[in-house]
Design a protein around this motif. Structure first.
Motif, mmCIF file in Angstrom:
data_model
loop_
_atom_site.group_PDB
_atom_site.id
_atom_site.type_symbol
_atom_site.label_atom_id
_atom_site.label_comp_id
_atom_site.label_asym_id
_atom_site.label_seq_id
_atom_site.Cartn_x
_atom_site.Cartn_y
_atom_site.Cartn_z
ATOM 1 N N VAL A 1 56.252 39.746 52.601
ATOM 2 C CA VAL A 1 57.406 40.565 52.146
ATOM 3 C C VAL A 1 57.375 41.958 52.716
ATOM 4 N N ALA A 2 58.509 42.579 52.926
ATOM 5 C CA ALA A 2 58.681 43.880 53.424
ATOM 6 C C ALA A 2 59.474 44.932 52.754
ATOM 7 N N PRO A 3 58.831 45.441 51.395
ATOM 8 C CA PRO A 3 59.729 46.218 50.782
ATOM 9 C C PRO A 3 60.501 47.435 51.589
ATOM 10 N N GLY A 4 60.182 47.916 52.583
ATOM 11 C CA GLY A 4 60.727 49.029 53.194
ATOM 12 C C GLY A 4 62.096 48.292 53.914
ATOM 13 N N PHE A 5 62.294 47.037 54.208
ATOM 14 C CA PHE A 5 63.214 46.598 54.587
ATOM 15 C C PHE A 5 64.227 45.813 53.718
ATOM 16 N N GLN A 6 63.317 45.153 52.685
ATOM 17 C CA GLN A 6 64.027 44.207 51.675
ATOM 18 C C GLN A 6 64.196 44.760 50.253
ATOM 19 N N GLY A 7 63.578 45.976 50.185
ATOM 20 C CA GLY A 7 63.920 46.584 48.949
ATOM 21 C C GLY A 7 62.491 46.367 47.992
ATOM 22 N N ASN B 1 53.845 47.126 55.146
ATOM 23 C CA ASN B 1 54.287 48.372 55.136
ATOM 24 C C ASN B 1 55.371 48.761 56.141
ATOM 25 N N ASN B 2 56.095 47.578 56.916
ATOM 26 C CA ASN B 2 56.979 47.844 57.663
ATOM 27 C C ASN B 2 58.180 48.852 57.276
ATOM 28 N N GLY B 3 58.758 49.839 57.930
ATOM 29 C CA GLY B 3 59.720 50.342 57.259
ATOM 30 C C GLY B 3 59.603 51.364 56.457
ATOM 31 N N LEU B 4 58.269 51.605 55.977
ATOM 32 C CA LEU B 4 57.964 52.593 54.761
ATOM 33 C C LEU B 4 57.715 54.061 55.572
ATOM 34 N N ASP B 5 57.461 54.064 56.751
ATOM 35 C CA ASP B 5 57.348 55.245 57.510
ATOM 36 C C ASP B 5 58.335 56.232 57.186
ATOM 37 N N ILE B 6 59.559 55.833 57.332
ATOM 38 C CA ILE B 6 60.657 57.051 57.049
ATOM 39 C C ILE B 6 60.452 57.757 55.553
ATOM 40 N N PHE C 1 49.595 46.327 52.393
ATOM 41 C CA PHE C 1 49.119 47.366 53.345
ATOM 42 C C PHE C 1 49.133 48.647 53.300
ATOM 43 N N LEU C 2 47.724 49.151 53.720
ATOM 44 C CA LEU C 2 47.602 50.671 53.608
ATOM 45 C C LEU C 2 48.219 51.318 54.633
ATOM 46 N N PRO C 3 48.520 52.436 54.558
ATOM 47 C CA PRO C 3 49.140 53.280 55.702
ATOM 48 C C PRO C 3 48.396 52.783 57.101
ATOM 49 N N GLY C 4 49.185 53.007 57.964
ATOM 50 C CA GLY C 4 48.521 52.682 59.520
ATOM 51 C C GLY C 4 47.327 53.787 59.620
ATOM 52 N N ARG D 1 61.268 65.900 55.839
ATOM 53 C CA ARG D 1 62.438 65.926 54.964
ATOM 54 C C ARG D 1 62.437 64.943 53.455
ATOM 55 N N ILE D 2 61.583 64.167 53.666
ATOM 56 C CA ILE D 2 61.573 63.059 52.436
ATOM 57 C C ILE D 2 60.144 63.260 51.968
ATOM 58 N N GLY D 3 59.103 62.951 52.656
ATOM 59 C CA GLY D 3 57.873 63.336 52.323
ATOM 60 C C GLY D 3 57.354 62.527 50.966
ATOM 61 N N VAL D 4 57.392 61.284 50.574
ATOM 62 C CA VAL D 4 56.983 60.505 49.632
ATOM 63 C C VAL D 4 55.553 60.316 50.079
#
Length: 179
Positions: free
Chosen positions: A56-62, A81-86, A113-116, A92-95
């Motif tokens: 699953v991809a929580p960055g896209f699917q929640g 981690n798809n979609g979590l880069d934002i 998945f760890l950060p790229g 301005r977000i910086g989580v």
């Protein structure tokens, strides 16, 4: 969902046959990322067809997709981690990446998945330590999850990955090296 079922059934059968033939364990994770409106049905099909887990991809699917899958299935859950880069890279977000990993773990992910940038020469060492802690440190009754390193990883760099993680409790995906 007919194409999804056919693909999952074919892949699961092939993985099980290969495991029997080689006498080595193999796992197959069915990709539920693009099953947005029908993901609960896809989850049931993945289970029925013999998949070992789901992607699953929580960055896209929640993040709720992890929690809902955990509540309704015993299949392993791999959170991509798809979609979590934002969330982690936008100034301005910086989580912090470790917070997102911890949220996935709390929701019930078994592998994340760890950060790229993880275990690359440009990675922030303190951030890597926090990411691994988010996956593995004891927190009440919360189960640890397995960190997954991907994104251009090279087999010859294994020693540096072992050092970055501080042990062998991780998964390494060297797909681009193999490709």
């Amino acid at each position: 969902l007919e194409e999804f079922e056919s693909r999952v059934r074919t892949m699961a059968t092939m993985v099980h046959e290969t495991a029997d033939e080689t006498r080595e364990g193999k796992l197959y994770f069915a990709n539920l990322v693009d099953c947005t409106g029908e993901w609960t049905e896809a989850l049931a099909l993945a289970h029925a067809c013999g998949a070992h887990g789901i992607l699953v991809a929580p960055g896209f699917q929640g993040h709720a997709v992890i929690e809902q899958a955990r509540a309704t299935s015993d299949l392993a859950i791999l959170a991509h981690n798809n979609g979590l880069d934002i969330w982690t890279r936008h100034p301005r977000i910086g989580v912090a990446p470790n917070i997102l990993l911890l949220l996935q773990r709390i929701a019930g992910a078994d592998l994340v998945f760890l950060p790229g940038e993880f275990a690359t020469k440009s990675a922030n060492g303190d951030e890597m330590v926090r990411c691994i802690a988010a996956c593995q440190e004891p927190i009440g009754d919360l189960r640890p999850c397995l960190p997954v390193m991907a994104g251009g990883k090279q087999p010859e760099e294994l020693a540096s990955y072992l050092e970055a993680v501080g042990g062998t409790d991780f998964m390494l995906i060297a797909a681009s090296s193999v490709d």
